[in-house]
Design a protein around this motif. Structure first.
Motif, PDB file in Angstrom:
ATOM      1  N   VAL A 122       0.846  -1.202   0.000  1.00  0.00           N
ATOM      2  CA  VAL A 122       0.000   0.000   0.000  1.00  0.00           C
ATOM      3  C   VAL A 122       0.877   1.246   0.000  1.00  0.00           C
ATOM      4  N   PHE A 123       1.920   1.230   0.801  1.00  0.00           N
ATOM      5  CA  PHE A 123       2.882   2.342   0.821  1.00  0.00           C
ATOM      6  C   PHE A 123       3.527   2.527  -0.549  1.00  0.00           C
ATOM      7  N   LEU A 124       3.972   1.417  -1.144  1.00  0.00           N
ATOM      8  CA  LEU A 124       4.640   1.483  -2.443  1.00  0.00           C
ATOM      9  C   LEU A 124       3.710   1.989  -3.542  1.00  0.00           C
ATOM     10  N   ASN A 125       2.441   1.733  -3.385  1.00  0.00           N
ATOM     11  CA  ASN A 125       1.462   2.200  -4.380  1.00  0.00           C
ATOM     12  C   ASN A 125       1.058   3.660  -4.167  1.00  0.00           C
ATOM     13  N   ASN A 126       1.523   4.246  -3.061  1.00  0.00           N
ATOM     14  CA  ASN A 126       1.144   5.629  -2.743  1.00  0.00           C
ATOM     15  C   ASN A 126       2.358   6.482  -2.377  1.00  0.00           C
ATOM     16  N   LEU A 127       3.483   6.220  -3.020  1.00  0.00           N
ATOM     17  CA  LEU A 127       4.717   6.927  -2.684  1.00  0.00           C
ATOM     18  C   LEU A 127       4.600   8.437  -2.842  1.00  0.00           C
ATOM     19  N   GLU A 128       3.748   8.879  -3.749  1.00  0.00           N
ATOM     20  CA  GLU A 128       3.616  10.320  -3.985  1.00  0.00           C
ATOM     21  C   GLU A 128       3.061  11.057  -2.768  1.00  0.00           C
ATOM     22  N   LYS A 129       2.462  10.311  -1.810  1.00  0.00           N
ATOM     23  CA  LYS A 129       1.911  10.922  -0.600  1.00  0.00           C
ATOM     24  C   LYS A 129       2.950  11.025   0.521  1.00  0.00           C
ATOM     25  N   THR A 130       4.152  10.554   0.285  1.00  0.00           N
ATOM     26  CA  THR A 130       5.192  10.534   1.326  1.00  0.00           C
ATOM     27  C   THR A 130       5.698  11.938   1.629  1.00  0.00           C
ATOM     28  N   GLU A 131       5.770  12.251   2.912  1.00  0.00           N
ATOM     29  CA  GLU A 131       6.382  13.498   3.382  1.00  0.00           C
ATOM     30  C   GLU A 131       7.765  13.175   3.937  1.00  0.00           C
ATOM     31  N   VAL A 132       8.728  14.048   3.697  1.00  0.00           N
ATOM     32  CA  VAL A 132      10.106  13.830   4.141  1.00  0.00           C
ATOM     33  C   VAL A 132      10.506  14.947   5.091  1.00  0.00           C
ATOM     34  N   PHE A 133      10.996  14.568   6.269  1.00  0.00           N
ATOM     35  CA  PHE A 133      11.370  15.534   7.290  1.00  0.00           C
ATOM     36  C   PHE A 133      12.848  15.374   7.644  1.00  0.00           C
ATOM     37  N   LEU A 134      13.474  16.494   7.922  1.00  0.00           N
ATOM     38  CA  LEU A 134      14.887  16.525   8.293  1.00  0.00           C
ATOM     39  C   LEU A 134      15.012  16.880   9.772  1.00  0.00           C
ATOM     40  N   GLU A 135      15.844  16.139  10.512  1.00  0.00           N
ATOM     41  CA  GLU A 135      16.069  16.417  11.940  1.00  0.00           C
ATOM     42  C   GLU A 135      14.742  16.435  12.713  1.00  0.00           C
ATOM     43  N   GLU A 136      13.929  15.413  12.484  1.00  0.00           N
ATOM     44  CA  GLU A 136      12.620  15.316  13.131  1.00  0.00           C
ATOM     45  C   GLU A 136      12.773  14.951  14.605  1.00  0.00           C
ATOM     46  N   ILE A 137      12.234  15.773  15.493  1.00  0.00           N
ATOM     47  CA  ILE A 137      12.372  15.562  16.939  1.00  0.00           C
ATOM     48  C   ILE A 137      11.496  14.398  17.393  1.00  0.00           C
ATOM     49  N   THR A 138      12.039  13.570  18.272  1.00  0.00           N
ATOM     50  CA  THR A 138      11.322  12.387  18.771  1.00  0.00           C
ATOM     51  C   THR A 138      10.429  12.788  19.946  1.00  0.00           C
ATOM     52  N   GLY A 139       9.390  13.551  19.658  1.00  0.00           N
ATOM     53  CA  GLY A 139       8.513  14.075  20.705  1.00  0.00           C
ATOM     54  C   GLY A 139       7.585  13.055  21.315  1.00  0.00           C
ATOM     55  N   LYS A 140       7.218  12.015  20.564  1.00  0.00           N
ATOM     56  CA  LYS A 140       6.275  11.019  21.064  1.00  0.00           C
ATOM     57  C   LYS A 140       6.881  10.119  22.133  1.00  0.00           C
ATOM     58  N   SER A 141       8.195  10.011  22.152  1.00  0.00           N
ATOM     59  CA  SER A 141       8.860   9.155  23.144  1.00  0.00           C
ATOM     60  C   SER A 141       9.545   9.975  24.236  1.00  0.00           C
ATOM     61  N   ASN A 142       9.465  11.303  24.126  1.00  0.00           N
ATOM     62  CA  ASN A 142      10.061  12.208  25.120  1.00  0.00           C
ATOM     63  C   ASN A 142      11.567  12.023  25.277  1.00  0.00           C
ATOM     64  N   THR A 143      12.222  11.519  24.241  1.00  0.00           N
ATOM     65  CA  THR A 143      13.675  11.361  24.306  1.00  0.00           C
ATOM     66  C   THR A 143      14.404  12.572  23.736  1.00  0.00           C
ATOM     67  N   GLN A 144      13.671  13.416  23.003  1.00  0.00           N
ATOM     68  CA  GLN A 144      14.224  14.656  22.445  1.00  0.00           C
ATOM     69  C   GLN A 144      15.457  14.424  21.590  1.00  0.00           C
ATOM     70  N   ARG A 145      15.462  13.307  20.875  1.00  0.00           N
ATOM     71  CA  ARG A 145      16.498  13.084  19.860  1.00  0.00           C
ATOM     72  C   ARG A 145      16.016  13.680  18.543  1.00  0.00           C
ATOM     73  N   GLY A 180       6.060   4.590   8.411  1.00  0.00           N
ATOM     74  CA  GLY A 180       7.170   5.446   8.811  1.00  0.00           C
ATOM     75  C   GLY A 180       8.521   4.798   8.591  1.00  0.00           C
ATOM     76  N   ILE A 181       9.469   5.575   8.080  1.00  0.00           N
ATOM     77  CA  ILE A 181      10.839   5.112   7.875  1.00  0.00           C
ATOM     78  C   ILE A 181      11.777   6.144   8.487  1.00  0.00           C
ATOM     79  N   CYS A 182      12.661   5.694   9.347  1.00  0.00           N
ATOM     80  CA  CYS A 182      13.680   6.563   9.948  1.00  0.00           C
ATOM     81  C   CYS A 182      15.046   6.155   9.411  1.00  0.00           C
ATOM     82  N   ILE A 183      15.768   7.107   8.816  1.00  0.00           N
ATOM     83  CA  ILE A 183      17.121   6.849   8.314  1.00  0.00           C
ATOM     84  C   ILE A 183      18.118   7.510   9.254  1.00  0.00           C
ATOM     85  N   GLU A 184      18.907   6.690   9.929  1.00  0.00           N
ATOM     86  CA  GLU A 184      19.964   7.201  10.805  1.00  0.00           C
ATOM     87  C   GLU A 184      21.244   7.306   9.981  1.00  0.00           C
ATOM     88  N   ASN A 185      21.671   8.517   9.714  1.00  0.00           N
ATOM     89  CA  ASN A 185      22.821   8.803   8.856  1.00  0.00           C
ATOM     90  C   ASN A 185      24.080   8.900   9.697  1.00  0.00           C
TER      91      ASN A 185
END
Length: 414
Positions: free
Chosen positions: A86-109, A125-130
């Motif tokens: 389903v994700f692969l069939n809807n790639l055009e709907k993907t939003e890309v964020f840079l340095e997204e804060i981990t607010g839901k886990s309160n770790t502030q990474r 959701g996909i998280c890329i750790e560079n």
């Protein structure tokens, strides 16, 4: 003449011929010009570039094609997983964020690159750790996984992008948890060299010359800085000589088998040079942690009365490659307890105007030592052989020590 000697002579002649041609036609070829000499290629800079290319709404104007090719070439576990169709069939709907804060886990990474795709009531959701240069932080990957879980994605995936490590360190995630992610198709390891096939596929599909040329420049940057390939023309010419016949292939293997031994012998020479040229003043030189070519091998300036840290020269990659120099603490906890940690980076950045000083959990202040490429270039090894590398290391380590000491940042016993 032995086949090995003949091979070496042929390679030398070919390189000389290429250098002559490049000198004669340098104005047409511009062999040393690279776009990436003029843009930021630190961790954030590289994340910004990759995020821009992956964004279906990016200025490249190629819509979701680059993202689709990225999933296909770099994340095959997602590409082949029915749960992600389903994700692969809807790639055009993907939003890309840079340095997204981990607010839901309160770790502030900050997640280096975060991709989110909402399809109806379901999200992916996909998280890329560079990790091009920095080391892992305590529980870093585990915290990212917790964040993705808390964001209630129907399916999520973690990507660990670097060049030399096969997996994140156990400092970042324990082996059992990592194995669970792998079994559940929630984790991929990706090397920078593994991006090459993706970039080439993008060039084929790209309909804009400027964007295609940018990708070609990015490919050259990755080849040079992560794969040790300085010049593809030279590399291909040497490969042609090696593959001439069975004798040249055999000779090349014999030469290759001695390179590691040569490097270890030159490192042993460097240690002797350092100890011979070092003059004991306010610190002690320790070369006992270097010699085998393992990652993080180092040379230390031990500071009497300050036993929580040392001025350090360390190889960030295995095989004596990508050295860094700065102040390193014995542990992350010791670094956090130091009241001068932030000041160390600020002062060195101010005083060492020709260096780009960074910081990480255990290194309050460090920079990448020049020459940087010890894997694909002979420059550093020639300096060791000539006896000049020891002088350079000692001079820079002494400078870092004196700057920190003169600013009273090493006068507190922790």
């Amino acid at each position: 003449m032995s086949t090995v000697q003949s091979l070496i002579n042929d390679v030398r002649q070919k390189i000389n011929a290429l250098e002559t041609a490049q000198a004669l036609y340098s104005r047409q070829l511009s062999p040393d010009f690279s776009t990436f000499d003029y843009i930021s290629t630190d961790e954030l800079g590289l994340s910004r570039i990759l995020a821009a290319l992956l964004d279906p709404n990016g200025s490249h104007a190629q819509q979701e094609s680059f993202l689709r090719l990225f999933i296909e070439h770099c994340l095959p576990v997602i590409y082949k997983d029915d749960n992600w169709q389903v994700f692969l069939n809807n790639l055009e709907k993907t939003e890309v964020f840079l340095e997204e804060i981990t607010g839901k886990s309160n770790t502030q990474r900050r997640m280096d690159i975060y991709l989110r795709c909402q399809v109806g009531d379901d999200s992916y959701g996909i998280c890329i750790e560079n990790k091009p240069y920095a080391t892992d932080q305590l529980d870093q990957m585990k915290d990212y996984a917790t964040e993705l879980e808390n964001r209630k994605h129907k399916h999520w995936h973690l990507v660990y992008l670097n060049e030399n490590n096969d997996v994140p360190s156990e400092y970042s995630v324990d082996t059992t948890t990592l194995e669970d992610w792998i079994i559940g198709n929630q984790y991929s390891h990706l090397r920078f060299s593994g991006l090459i096939s993706w970039l080439k596929a993008c060039q084929v599909e790209c309909q804009n010359h400027s964007v295609s040329e940018f990708m070609a420049q990015l490919t050259k940057f990755i080849q040079k800085h992560f794969m040790g390939i300085e010049d593809m023309n030279e590399d291909n010419a040497i490969l042609d000589i090696i593959k001439q016949n069975a004798a040249t292939i055999d000779a090349s293997i014999k030469v290759s088998n001695t390179v590691d031994r040569m490097k270890k012998e030159l490192i042993a020479k460097l240690k002797i040079d350092l100890l011979a040229k070092y003059k004991k003043t306010d610190y002690e030189l320790d070369t006992s942690y270097i010699g085998e070519g393992r990652r993080y091998e180092q040379i230390r300036f031990i500071i009497p009365g300050y036993n929580k840290a040392w001025v350090c020269f360390e190889f960030d990659n295995a095989g004596f490659d990508r050295p860094i120099l700065g102040i390193k603490f014995t542990s992350v906890e010791a670094a956090k307890a130091c009241p001068h940690a932030e000041s160390m980076k600020t002062v060195l950045n101010t005083m060492l105007t020709d260096k780009k000083v960074s910081s990480s959990a255990q290194w309050p202040a460090y920079y990448y030592f020049d020459p940087q490429d010890w894997k694909g270039s002979s420059e550093a090894w020639l300096m060791i052989n000539e006896g000049t590398m020891g002088d350079k290391i000692l001079e820079e380590m002494d400078t870092v020590f004196q700057v920190l000491n003169d600013n009273h940042l090493l006068n507190e016993k922790l």
